[in-house]
Design an enzyme around this catalytic site. Structure first.
Site, PDB file in Angstrom:
ATOM      1  CB  SER A 187      -0.523 -12.056 -34.949  1.00 59.85           C
ATOM      2  OG  SER A 187      -1.844 -12.582 -34.879  1.00 59.85           O
ATOM      3  CG  ASP A 188      -4.157 -13.461 -38.728  1.00 61.48           C
ATOM      4  OD1 ASP A 188      -3.971 -12.905 -37.632  1.00 61.48           O
ATOM      5  OD2 ASP A 188      -5.258 -13.944 -39.057  1.00 61.48           O
ATOM      6  CB  ALA A 189       0.489  -9.933 -41.598  1.00 64.97           C
ATOM      7  CG  LEU A 190       3.925 -11.264 -38.022  1.00 69.03           C
ATOM      8  CD1 LEU A 190       4.378 -11.229 -36.578  1.00 69.03           C
ATOM      9  CD2 LEU A 190       4.692 -10.241 -38.869  1.00 69.03           C
TER      10      LEU A 190
END
Length: 379
Positions: A170-173
């Site tokens: 989720s961090d990648a978003l």
């Protein structure tokens, strides 16, 4: 004056001072935003490391500093003090406008968001040239690995990164998609946005829990439950995605079908987040474990406060429904600010809920605070 002990500090941070939920004037908000930014800038210049483990200072091209610089771009857009713009431009120059080493890794693309801001604010095309070159290289040989979470090996190619050569956490978003959308906006070439849309929806289909309207951090958490049998949704992990959505939507044109879908997704998340906010204004480190005795945590709370305030200002969230929640979040964040401007209660680097204390700080937490404060100032 007697010093507060740890219990007193925690009580102060988690108390619920209703008066603080009232509307603050924009200059009052910006004053504290700049105080927190100035503390962090001074601490960086002094080499004061927020990591207490003896590790090196966070990479100037890496995600920890990138999250701070993303927050600084929002502050620079609103402050009369030119030091914030100057710092962003100088950091880009010092980095030679290069991304970090692993081109496929979303965390290593995050600093590109500040470069693209710089390209529109005095640095010129050179600031965007390396971002464009790296993204073109990715488009020439995109990763197609499965999104099941795996660790990565030494190396910079997608073979070494495994699923982290795509947006499988989720961090990648927050880290990557806004840069891809912004590059399309600046160049007029839709290929960057089209790639980002495809990868974003693939990640969302995989990680988004439709029953809870929250993102799992990654596939390791699909079946994980806490001692009370609750699903584990990491506050900062969901916060990365919520804030990332706001930054994506802002970079897509009105009338774009994917933008409309993203707004609906954002609204679904906002409804859930409002419902699970704690009475003290914070969100718990593990979002569904949100009892009254759970610790304060400022990085996730910063991202949610930002997203809610941004959504109200853009007309995507109803003011009467959401403003109190946004202002409760801001009041909680104010109670995490030390007298000298240091931001406390920032959970250390992790990938899951963990312990956090009043003295814990980190650059990405300050970035979230700057996003929140600049959005609250516009309410």
């Amino acid at each position: 004056m007697p010093q507060e002990n740890g219990a007193q500090k925690r009580a102060t941070a988690t108390a619920e001072p209703v008066r603080e939920y009232q509307r603050l004037r924009s200059p009052e908000v910006m004053k504290v935003v700049e105080r927190v930014a100035d503390y962090q800038i001074t601490a960086m210049a002094a080499g004061l490391n927020p990591i207490k483990t003896g590790e090196g200072y966070p990479n100037p091209k890496g995600w920890v500093q990138a999250a701070l610089f993303i927050g600084l771009t929002e502050l620079a857009d609103r402050s009369a003090n030119l030091r914030y713009k100057q710092l962003i431009l100088q950091r880009g120059e010092a980095n030679q406008w290069k991304l970090a080493a692993r081109k496929y890794f979303a965390d290593d693309q995050a600093i590109g968001q500040s470069y693209l801001w710089a390209s529109r604010n005095g640095a010129g095309e050179v600031a965007a040239s390396e971002v464009k070159a790296e993204f073109d290289a990715i488009l020439s040989k995109p990763s197609t690995v499965a999104l099941e979470f795996t660790g990565h090996r030494e190396g910079t190619g997608f073979e070494a990164l495994g699923c982290q050569s795509r947006w499988c956490w989720s961090d990648a978003l927050f880290m990557a998609p806004p840069a891809w959308f912004e590059l399309s906006r600046q160049t007029g070439d839709p290929k960057y946005a089209e790639f980002a849309k495809k990868e974003f929806w693939a990640a969302t289909e995989y990680l988004f829990d439709n029953s809870e309207n929250l993102y799992f951090r990654d596939s390791r958490f699909f079946e994980r439950r806490d001692a009370a049998g609750r699903k584990v949704f990491w506050s900062r992990g969901v916060g990365w995605a919520f804030a990332g959505l706001a930054r994506m939507i802002d970079r897509l044109p009105e009338g774009d079908a994917d933008r409309a879908r993203m707004i609906v997704l954002f609204q679904r998340m906002a409804g859930k987040l409002k419902a699970i906010q704690k009475s003290d204004g914070y969100w718990a480190p593990s979002l569904l474990a949100n009892g009254p005795n759970t610790p304060a945590e400022s990085s996730g709370t910063g991202f949610y406060t930002y997203g809610l305030a941004w959504g109200i200002s853009r007309g995507f969230l109803d003011r009467g429904t959401y403003e109190a929640s946004a202002r409760k979040g801001w009041a909680a964040l104010l109670r995490a600010v030390h007298p000298d401007g240091k931001l406390g209660y920032v959970q250390p680097v992790s990938d899951r809920p963990d312990e956090v204390s009043y003295d814990d700080t980190q650059l990405y937490g300050v970035g979230a605070f700057l996003l929140a404060g600049t959005a609250i100032a516009e309410l």
